[in-house]
Design a protein around this motif. Structure first.
Motif, mmCIF file in Angstrom:
data_model
loop_
_atom_site.group_PDB
_atom_site.id
_atom_site.type_symbol
_atom_site.label_atom_id
_atom_site.label_comp_id
_atom_site.label_asym_id
_atom_site.label_seq_id
_atom_site.Cartn_x
_atom_site.Cartn_y
_atom_site.Cartn_z
ATOM 1 N N LEU A 107 33.487 -45.938 -47.499
ATOM 2 C CA LEU A 107 34.718 -46.043 -48.279
ATOM 3 C C LEU A 107 35.249 -47.469 -48.260
ATOM 4 O O LEU A 107 35.605 -48.027 -49.311
ATOM 5 C CB LEU A 107 35.768 -45.083 -47.703
ATOM 6 N N HIS A 108 35.279 -48.059 -47.089
ATOM 7 C CA HIS A 108 35.804 -49.420 -46.946
ATOM 8 C C HIS A 108 34.985 -50.403 -47.763
ATOM 9 O O HIS A 108 35.540 -51.268 -48.476
ATOM 10 C CB HIS A 108 35.799 -49.814 -45.467
ATOM 11 N N CYS A 109 33.695 -50.287 -47.694
ATOM 12 C CA CYS A 109 32.831 -51.231 -48.413
ATOM 13 C C CYS A 109 32.901 -51.024 -49.927
ATOM 14 O O CYS A 109 32.868 -51.993 -50.695
ATOM 15 C CB CYS A 109 31.391 -51.091 -47.927
ATOM 16 N N LEU A 110 33.004 -49.802 -50.365
ATOM 17 C CA LEU A 110 33.103 -49.539 -51.803
ATOM 18 C C LEU A 110 34.384 -50.133 -52.380
ATOM 19 O O LEU A 110 34.364 -50.772 -53.440
ATOM 20 C CB LEU A 110 33.061 -48.028 -52.059
ATOM 21 N N LEU A 111 35.496 -49.966 -51.686
ATOM 22 C CA LEU A 111 36.774 -50.445 -52.195
ATOM 23 C C LEU A 111 36.876 -51.963 -52.144
ATOM 24 O O LEU A 111 37.565 -52.577 -52.964
ATOM 25 C CB LEU A 111 37.921 -49.829 -51.388
ATOM 26 N N ASN A 112 36.214 -52.600 -51.190
ATOM 27 C CA ASN A 112 36.327 -54.049 -51.013
ATOM 28 C C ASN A 112 35.319 -54.846 -51.828
ATOM 29 O O ASN A 112 35.425 -56.078 -51.887
ATOM 30 C CB ASN A 112 36.161 -54.417 -49.539
ATOM 31 N N ARG A 113 34.359 -54.184 -52.467
ATOM 32 C CA ARG A 113 33.307 -54.941 -53.156
ATOM 33 C C ARG A 113 33.885 -55.704 -54.345
ATOM 34 O O ARG A 113 33.692 -56.913 -54.472
ATOM 35 C CB ARG A 113 32.188 -54.008 -53.620
ATOM 36 N N THR A 114 34.542 -55.049 -55.235
ATOM 37 C CA THR A 114 35.170 -55.696 -56.384
ATOM 38 C C THR A 114 36.563 -55.098 -56.564
ATOM 39 O O THR A 114 36.785 -54.261 -57.458
ATOM 40 C CB THR A 114 34.340 -55.499 -57.666
ATOM 41 N N CYS A 159 34.058 -41.023 -52.319
ATOM 42 C CA CYS A 159 33.619 -42.415 -52.249
ATOM 43 C C CYS A 159 32.309 -42.551 -51.475
ATOM 44 O O CYS A 159 31.470 -43.409 -51.794
ATOM 45 C CB CYS A 159 34.707 -43.276 -51.597
ATOM 46 N N PHE A 160 32.137 -41.714 -50.471
ATOM 47 C CA PHE A 160 30.879 -41.760 -49.720
ATOM 48 C C PHE A 160 29.696 -41.422 -50.625
ATOM 49 O O PHE A 160 28.664 -42.110 -50.609
ATOM 50 C CB PHE A 160 30.923 -40.782 -48.551
ATOM 51 N N VAL A 161 29.830 -40.366 -51.409
ATOM 52 C CA VAL A 161 28.736 -39.963 -52.296
ATOM 53 C C VAL A 161 28.420 -41.083 -53.291
ATOM 54 O O VAL A 161 27.249 -41.409 -53.533
ATOM 55 C CB VAL A 161 29.089 -38.658 -53.029
ATOM 56 N N ILE A 162 29.456 -41.698 -53.859
ATOM 57 C CA ILE A 162 29.239 -42.772 -54.828
ATOM 58 C C ILE A 162 28.531 -43.963 -54.184
ATOM 59 O O ILE A 162 27.554 -44.496 -54.713
ATOM 60 C CB ILE A 162 30.581 -43.213 -55.442
ATOM 61 N N PHE A 164 26.783 -44.033 -51.467
ATOM 62 C CA PHE A 164 25.429 -43.666 -51.052
ATOM 63 C C PHE A 164 24.469 -43.704 -52.236
ATOM 64 O O PHE A 164 23.340 -44.194 -52.133
ATOM 65 C CB PHE A 164 25.434 -42.279 -50.419
ATOM 66 N N MET A 165 24.905 -43.203 -53.382
ATOM 67 C CA MET A 165 24.058 -43.210 -54.576
ATOM 68 C C MET A 165 23.834 -44.633 -55.087
ATOM 69 O O MET A 165 22.753 -44.969 -55.579
ATOM 70 C CB MET A 165 24.687 -42.342 -55.670
ATOM 71 N N LEU A 166 24.845 -45.472 -54.971
ATOM 72 C CA LEU A 166 24.662 -46.870 -55.368
ATOM 73 C C LEU A 166 23.593 -47.538 -54.517
ATOM 74 O O LEU A 166 22.761 -48.304 -55.020
ATOM 75 C CB LEU A 166 25.981 -47.639 -55.231
ATOM 76 N N GLY A 167 23.617 -47.261 -53.220
ATOM 77 C CA GLY A 167 22.620 -47.842 -52.328
ATOM 78 C C GLY A 167 21.217 -47.387 -52.665
ATOM 79 O O GLY A 167 20.248 -48.125 -52.469
ATOM 80 N N ARG A 168 21.079 -46.172 -53.197
ATOM 81 C CA ARG A 168 19.766 -45.664 -53.577
ATOM 82 C C ARG A 168 19.354 -46.133 -54.962
ATOM 83 O O ARG A 168 18.174 -46.255 -55.263
ATOM 84 C CB ARG A 168 19.759 -44.128 -53.550
ATOM 85 N N THR A 169 20.341 -46.416 -55.817
ATOM 86 C CA THR A 169 20.031 -46.806 -57.193
ATOM 87 C C THR A 169 19.523 -48.240 -57.272
ATOM 88 O O THR A 169 18.553 -48.532 -57.977
ATOM 89 C CB THR A 169 21.277 -46.656 -58.077
ATOM 90 N N TYR A 170 20.180 -49.131 -56.538
ATOM 91 C CA TYR A 170 19.801 -50.533 -56.579
ATOM 92 C C TYR A 170 18.789 -50.835 -55.479
ATOM 93 O O TYR A 170 18.934 -50.400 -54.339
ATOM 94 C CB TYR A 170 21.029 -51.433 -56.418
ATOM 95 N N GLN A 199 29.658 -29.213 -51.715
ATOM 96 C CA GLN A 199 29.869 -29.868 -52.999
ATOM 97 C C GLN A 199 31.334 -30.228 -53.225
ATOM 98 O O GLN A 199 32.236 -29.632 -52.642
ATOM 99 C CB GLN A 199 29.407 -28.942 -54.140
ATOM 100 N N LEU A 200 31.535 -31.211 -54.118
ATOM 101 C CA LEU A 200 32.864 -31.563 -54.598
ATOM 102 C C LEU A 200 33.060 -30.975 -55.990
ATOM 103 O O LEU A 200 32.092 -30.764 -56.729
ATOM 104 C CB LEU A 200 33.042 -33.083 -54.662
ATOM 105 N N PRO A 201 34.297 -30.680 -56.390
ATOM 106 C CA PRO A 201 34.544 -30.148 -57.737
ATOM 107 C C PRO A 201 34.095 -31.102 -58.813
ATOM 108 O O PRO A 201 34.106 -32.330 -58.637
ATOM 109 C CB PRO A 201 36.071 -29.961 -57.756
ATOM 110 N N CYS A 202 33.712 -30.563 -59.950
ATOM 111 C CA CYS A 202 33.219 -31.404 -61.044
ATOM 112 C C CYS A 202 34.306 -32.284 -61.617
ATOM 113 O O CYS A 202 34.017 -33.286 -62.277
ATOM 114 C CB CYS A 202 32.619 -30.520 -62.140
ATOM 115 N N CYS A 203 35.583 -31.945 -61.385
ATOM 116 C CA CYS A 203 36.669 -32.778 -61.912
ATOM 117 C C CYS A 203 36.922 -34.004 -61.061
ATOM 118 O O CYS A 203 37.641 -34.916 -61.474
ATOM 119 C CB CYS A 203 37.957 -31.952 -62.029
ATOM 120 N N THR A 204 36.330 -34.078 -59.880
ATOM 121 C CA THR A 204 36.613 -35.181 -58.956
ATOM 122 C C THR A 204 36.011 -36.519 -59.409
ATOM 123 O O THR A 204 36.681 -37.545 -59.308
ATOM 124 C CB THR A 204 36.126 -34.854 -57.540
ATOM 125 N N PRO A 205 34.761 -36.566 -59.880
ATOM 126 C CA PRO A 205 34.162 -37.876 -60.212
ATOM 127 C C PRO A 205 34.957 -38.678 -61.222
ATOM 128 O O PRO A 205 34.911 -39.920 -61.202
ATOM 129 C CB PRO A 205 32.799 -37.484 -60.779
#
Length: 208
Positions: A107-114, A159-162, A164-170, A199-205
């Motif tokens: 969470l900390h790293c995602l929020l501080n990146r940009t 934020c963790f899921v996002i 984590f997926m970014l780390g796998r995508t790039y 799972q998280l609700p579909c409205c969350t993303p």
């Protein structure tokens, strides 16, 4: 005398027939009133039922817990997360606590990146709180968590899921990912993210 007697009898018979006619007429009127009252009641009930057609049906929950009757001997393999809890069903379990600290790092790293005004932690908390009830309604069972606890969990897990997926995508690791230091964790962690109860609700993303 016979003629007078017969006339009296005829007169009496006519009066009786008239009385019977009056009674029959009264019964007909009462029956008509009862019938009209019943028709009014039927129309009122039909109108009430018809009004319900316009009410939108409640949205069914989208995240279920697997019923006990469907759980087999391999429950731990197929249902329970091994490393990370996502959402409320397995939140707080002792064997999953180690990942809670890693979630906060993500969470900390995602929020501080940009950082932008729309990516501050306060903004995310506000957005998630605005849809809190909708998120709760997505779960099949009542979630016994306070508003603060529930919103915090949604923000941290989302934020963790996002991240984590970014780390796998790039191909390039975006930061010093703790999970990249332990490659054995990635496969079971990915499996955890696909579990029905994790799972998280579909409205969350849309918030993030």
């Amino acid at each position: 005398m016979m003629i007078e007697s017969n006339m009296d009898k005829d007169h009496t018979w006519i009066e009786i027939r008239q009385d019977e006619g009056n009674l029959t007429g009264a019964n007909n009127v009462d029956g008509q009133i009862l019938s009209e009252n019943r028709n009014d009641e039927d129309e009122l009930l039909a109108s009430l039922i018809r009004g319900k057609f316009l009410e939108p049906p409640p949205s069914p929950p989208g995240i279920f817990k697997i019923p006990k009757i469907l759980q087999g001997p391999n429950e731990a393999e197929l249902i329970l997360p091994k490393l990370v809890s996502i959402g409320p069903y397995h939140h707080g379990k002792r064997n999953l606590q180690a990942m809670e600290r890693i979630k906060l790092c993500y969470l900390h790293c995602l929020l501080n990146r940009t950082p932008t005004p729309d990516t501050t932690l306060k903004h995310l908390v506000k957005r998630v709180r605005a849809i809190e009830q909708a998120c709760r309604d997505c779960y099949d069972e009542k979630i016994d968590m306070s508003s603060h606890q529930f919103v915090e969990m949604m923000v941290v897990d989302g934020c963790f899921v996002i991240e984590f997926m970014l780390g796998r995508t790039y191909s390039k690791i975006l930061w010093n990912d703790p999970l990249s230091q332990s490659s054995w964790m990635r496969t079971p962690l990915i499996s955890d993210l696909f579990l029905l109860e994790n799972q998280l609700p579909c409205c969350t993303p849309c918030v993030f």
